[in-house]
Design a protein around this motif. Structure first.
Motif, PDB file in Angstrom:
ATOM      1  N   ILE A   9       6.616  -2.383  -0.586  1.00  0.00           N
ATOM      2  CA  ILE A   9       6.446  -1.596   0.649  1.00  0.00           C
ATOM      3  C   ILE A   9       5.645  -2.415   1.666  1.00  0.00           C
ATOM      4  O   ILE A   9       5.998  -2.481   2.842  1.00  0.00           O
ATOM      5  CB  ILE A   9       5.770  -0.248   0.354  1.00  0.00           C
ATOM      6  N   VAL A  10       4.590  -3.074   1.232  1.00  0.00           N
ATOM      7  CA  VAL A  10       3.766  -3.888   2.128  1.00  0.00           C
ATOM      8  C   VAL A  10       4.595  -5.050   2.666  1.00  0.00           C
ATOM      9  O   VAL A  10       4.547  -5.385   3.853  1.00  0.00           O
ATOM     10  CB  VAL A  10       2.494  -4.389   1.403  1.00  0.00           C
ATOM     11  N   ARG A  11       5.344  -5.673   1.746  1.00  0.00           N
ATOM     12  CA  ARG A  11       6.175  -6.795   2.166  1.00  0.00           C
ATOM     13  C   ARG A  11       7.239  -6.326   3.162  1.00  0.00           C
ATOM     14  O   ARG A  11       7.458  -6.956   4.205  1.00  0.00           O
ATOM     15  CB  ARG A  11       6.848  -7.427   0.929  1.00  0.00           C
ATOM     16  N   LEU A  12       7.883  -5.212   2.864  1.00  0.00           N
ATOM     17  CA  LEU A  12       8.915  -4.689   3.765  1.00  0.00           C
ATOM     18  C   LEU A  12       8.293  -4.242   5.088  1.00  0.00           C
ATOM     19  O   LEU A  12       8.885  -4.418   6.151  1.00  0.00           O
ATOM     20  CB  LEU A  12       9.657  -3.529   3.107  1.00  0.00           C
ATOM     21  N   GLN A  38       2.457  -0.796  -8.584  1.00  0.00           N
ATOM     22  CA  GLN A  38       1.932  -1.914  -7.827  1.00  0.00           C
ATOM     23  C   GLN A  38       3.087  -2.717  -7.225  1.00  0.00           C
ATOM     24  O   GLN A  38       3.003  -3.161  -6.090  1.00  0.00           O
ATOM     25  CB  GLN A  38       1.062  -2.786  -8.753  1.00  0.00           C
ATOM     26  N   THR A  39       4.136  -2.874  -7.933  1.00  0.00           N
ATOM     27  CA  THR A  39       5.270  -3.631  -7.466  1.00  0.00           C
ATOM     28  C   THR A  39       5.912  -2.910  -6.284  1.00  0.00           C
ATOM     29  O   THR A  39       6.316  -3.560  -5.306  1.00  0.00           O
ATOM     30  CB  THR A  39       6.299  -3.773  -8.592  1.00  0.00           C
TER      31      THR A  39
END
Length: 187
Positions: free
Chosen positions: A8-11, A2-3
């Motif tokens: 990945i979503v944040r990047l 999840q982290t």
């Protein structure tokens, strides 16, 4: 996991944000470049126009210089020649000479003077009954009011843009090189 997904979503979000900023910067850069190119094109056009104006001014100055040289070297002499040979001046000089001669004759003959003063009728001395001195003075003063045709023509031609060319035609002057009455760059 999840982290990592969150990372990945944040990047991915940061990448999208950076990409959008890069596209905005690229668009702004292209807009500035386009504006600079338009300014450069306008400046080049202005330089071209000013260069053409300067060249036109130089040509006009060269023609004016040539015309001035011609007027000083030839034109004034031709105008003076026309005045000296004018019928108006010849008539005036004849009348002035006649008035001066009559005045001299009147003052030179005592008999005629005495007849005129006595108001006697003596046919051979009719000259002495006229006021020859005032006629002579009037003729001398009349010189100030002579209006020569060539002087009038020069005055009219001087107000026209191609006045010197027209003056050359009026005076019958032909350029040696051109064979016509155009602007002379040699005189």
């Amino acid at each position: 996991m999840q982290t990592q997904r969150n990372t990945i979503v944040r990047l991915s979000g940061e990448k999208t944000k950076i990409s959008e900023e890069a596209e905005q910067e690229h668009a702004a850069h292209q807009k500035r470049e386009s504006e600079y190119l338009q300014r450069i094109a306008k400046l080049q056009q202005l330089v071209t126009e000013k260069t053409a104006e300067v060249r036109a001014s130089e040509i006009i100055a060269e023609e004016a210089n040539a015309d001035s040289k011609w007027l000083l070297a030839r034109g004034i002499l031709l105008i003076v020649n026309r005045i000296v040979r004018s019928e108006e001046l010849a008539t005036y000089m004849y009348e002035l000479g006649e008035a001066a001669y009559d005045n001299g004759r009147k003052d030179g003959y005592d008999e005629g003077r005495s007849v005129a003063e006595a108001k006697e009728a003596l046919k051979s001395f009719d000259l002495y009954k006229t006021d020859c001195a005032s006629r002579y003075a009037e003729k001398r003063k009349g010189f100030e009011f002579l209006e020569f045709a060539i002087v009038k023509a020069v005055g009219k031609l001087s107000r026209k843009p191609n006045g010197v060319t027209l003056l050359k035609k009026a005076l019958g002057y032909e350029d040696r090189e051109a064979g016509g009455a155009g602007t002379s760059h040699q005189d």
